[in-house]
Design an enzyme around this catalytic site. Structure first.
Site, PDB file in Angstrom:
ATOM      1  CD  GLU A 162      53.534  41.655  37.651  1.00 49.16           C
ATOM      2  OE1 GLU A 162      53.442  42.018  36.463  1.00 49.16           O
ATOM      3  OE2 GLU A 162      52.656  40.996  38.236  1.00 49.16           O
ATOM      4  CG  HIS A 215      51.766  38.432  36.048  1.00 44.11           C
ATOM      5  ND1 HIS A 215      51.102  39.120  37.032  1.00 44.11           N
ATOM      6  CD2 HIS A 215      50.979  37.381  35.742  1.00 44.11           C
ATOM      7  CE1 HIS A 215      49.966  38.517  37.308  1.00 44.11           C
ATOM      8  NE2 HIS A 215      49.854  37.453  36.540  1.00 44.11           N
ATOM      9  CB  CYS A 249      47.168  39.204  34.979  1.00 40.32           C
ATOM     10  SG  CYS A 249      46.902  37.448  34.670  1.00 40.32           S
TER      11      CYS A 249
HETATM   12  N1  GLN Z   1      41.878  35.434  37.630  1.00 41.36           N
HETATM   13  C1  GLN Z   1      42.363  35.657  36.303  1.00 41.36           C
HETATM   14  C2  GLN Z   1      42.644  34.351  35.570  1.00 41.36           C
HETATM   15  O1  GLN Z   1      42.814  33.338  36.158  1.00 41.36           O
HETATM   16  C3  GLN Z   1      43.597  36.549  36.309  1.00 41.36           C
HETATM   17  C4  GLN Z   1      44.741  36.014  37.091  1.00 41.36           C
HETATM   18  C5  GLN Z   1      45.777  37.052  37.437  1.00 41.36           C
HETATM   19  O2  GLN Z   1      45.483  38.237  37.478  1.00 41.36           O
HETATM   20  N2  GLN Z   1      46.983  36.637  37.738  1.00 41.36           N
HETATM   21  O3  GLN Z   1      42.701  34.344  34.359  1.00 41.36           O
END
Ligand code: GLN
Length: 526
Positions: free
Chosen positions: A506, A504, A378
């Site tokens: 995970e 994600h 992410c």
């Molecule tokens: N802050 C970033 C976004 O909003 C990544 C979010 C995250 O890592 N879950 O796109």
């Protein structure tokens, strides 16, 4: 009709109610029952999505896009079930439903009160009547005696009365060991049970958390003081791994005791062979592999699912993954070699906001140019993309719109339809979306299928107008949402393992089905 198990905790917090709830779920599943596990949290936030990880640890995301408590991660990893927004409820959500209804005039002029209106809404949600489960396990967050959990306990008291034999309370307490006296003390447990009784709930089963083995005498004492059968007093000693807990509970007959309380014939003990195989593998996996976790939250629980996914993938690769937290705020081009020394692979963690991002970028630069296997998740993927723009594409001012909206090179940007959103809670791209994998890519080979579905929690996206430039310079966009065309995965095929995912992975790793990306990452570095 479903049977209901309510899991409460007393004496102190952090006893591992989530692990016990997940273990009960696992043991009932092993007997062929369908189960669900839900968490009721006493705080006022509508969901934990807006909570700082320092307050609450990781925010776990369900397939249907609910931001939830990290205990749902334990439920999914232990049992393989897929939880939904119905499995995570807070006091805030209950009140919001009732207050919205009041504003619509649904209560026809009545005075709205905690009892019955709030408790009725809690009961309605707890019952899950329109779904079909053999067992519904409900874990209550917090500790007995907290002011804010009182409505949940009142709801449980009423449900136990209404459901009769179809409801069982499992109460978790703590038996401290006093070193100076060389004694294990049951008084806090007795008090905690008294407190439950004062609220009209007699626990059926007690799980005693302890750092030392409890003799039968102690269990007998607890049983007689607390009006509980001896076979219903179970101990939960510290284990070398949380994944040992279900078999420890099974060997003490926790599932059998619960079934007996429901009046269900206990029958044969299920073998749980795949779980035992996993534990055998874990015991054999002694060779250490070092992974650096580059993030900004110096707290075990903040990256819980990533940690567990690494550990699980390690076990299936027969290695013990040693995770080293590396604070990204301490990383810069001068310190990076030192900070990452000895790491076989590096994870660049998710996150929000600008703090520590230059350290993540410096780490991505170092691992890319030194060909150290790297997994960006992410925000971690976004930092890989920014680093590549700055150093390879020559846009030294490249950044994400989240950190710097004024640069001409927002290689990570926001989608048009997201621009006008002002609310912070629940407004991101959340939950599972499909991702089509490019034929011939490393990720396509890893997954072994052309189309996958993975969970998201972010607001910003790879800016597609730069895609050709990235590809021409060696960073390939190998995963894409089939409908929107949004980039979900980038990888550098020339490197050993340099992959970033906007989603994600995970959240989807479980004990019996570790995630293929984590599996492959560990395979490469072990
Ligand atoms: N802050 C970033 C976004 O909003 C990544 C979010 C995250 O890592 N879950 O796109």
């Amino acid at each position: 009709m479903a049977k209901y198990i309510f899991v409460t905790g007393g004496v102190v917090s952090s006893l591992g109610k989530g692990i016990i709830s997940a273990s009960i779920g696992k043991l009932l599943q092993a007997r062929g029952y369908s189960i669900t596990i839900q968490k009721y949290d006493p705080y006022i936030n509508i969901d934990p999505g807006t909570l700082n990880p320092y307050e609450h640890g990781e925010c776990y995301v369900t397939v249907d896009g609910m931001e939830t408590d990290l205990d749902l991660g334990h439920y999914e990893r232990f049992t393989g079930i897929r939880t939904t927004r119905r499995n995570s409820v807070t006091t805030g959500r209950i009140y919001k439903t009732v207050i919205d209804r009041e504003r619509r005039g649904d209560y026809l002029g009545k005075t709205i009160q905690v009892v019955p209106h709030i408790t009725d809404e809690i009961k309605r949600r707890m019952l899950r009547e329109e779904e079909d489960f053999d067992f519904v396990i409900t874990e209550i967050g917090g500790t007995i005696g907290d002011i804010e959990s009182a409505p949940f306990l009142e709801a449980i008291r009423q449900l136990r009365w209404e459901l009769g034999r179809n409801a069982v309370n499992v109460h978790l307490t703590y038996v401290p060991y006093l070193k100076a006296a060389d004694e294990l003390k049951t008084k806090p447990t007795q008090h905690s049970v008294k407190e439950m009784q004062g609220m009209g709930i007699q626990p059926d089963v007690l799980v005693l958390r302890t750092e030392k083995h409890l003799s039968d005498n102690i269990r007998r004492k607890v049983a007689s003081f607390c009006n509980v059968d001896l076979e219903c007093v179970v101990q939960s000693e510290d284990m070398p791994s949380i994944y040992e807990v279900p078999v420890s509970m099974q060997s003490q007959g926790l599932d059998a005791a619960i079934l007996r309380r429901f009046g269900i014939p206990v029958g044969e003990k299920p073998s749980m062979s795949s779980w035992h195989n996993f534990l055998d593998l874990q015991r054999r996996s002694l060779r250490e592999v070092h992974v650096g976790l580059v993030g900004k939250y110096d707290l075990q629980d903040a990256y819980k699912s990533i940690r567990e996914s690494l550990i699980l993938a390690g076990i299936y690769n027969e290695v013990k993954v040693k995770i080293h937290f590396i604070n990204s705020e301490e990383i810069n081009d001068g310190t990076v070699a030192d900070k990452l020394a000895g790491m076989a692979g590096v994870i660049i963690c998710p996150g929000f906001g600008g703090r520590g991002i230059e350290g993540k970028i410096a780490a991505a630069r170092y691992t890319r140019t030194h060909d150290i296997p790297t997994f960006g998740i992410c925000l971690g993927m976004q930092m890989m993309v920014i680093e590549f723009a700055r150093d390879v594409l020559g846009y030294t001012d490249a950044n994400s719109r989240e950190m710097d909206a004024s640069t001409p090179h927002n290689v990570i940007d926001i989608m048009e339809d997201q621009k006008n959103i002002v609310d912070m809670g629940g407004t991101m791209r959340l939950g599972a979306y499909e991702c089509a994998l490019s034929p011939g890519s490393r990720v396509a080979a890893i997954y072994g299928q052309p189309l996958v579905s993975e969970r998201h929690r972010h607001r910003y996206e790879f800016n597609n107008s730069y895609q050709n430039e990235y590809e021409a310079h060696g960073m390939k966009c190998t995963g894409r949402n089939p409908e929107s065309g949004l980039v979900e995965i980038v990888e550098i095929p020339a490197n050993k393992w340099y992959i970033g995912t906007q989603f994600h992975p995970e959240y989807a790793s479980t004990v019996l089905a570790p995630h293929p990306l984590f599996m492959d990452f560990i395979k490469i570095i072990k």
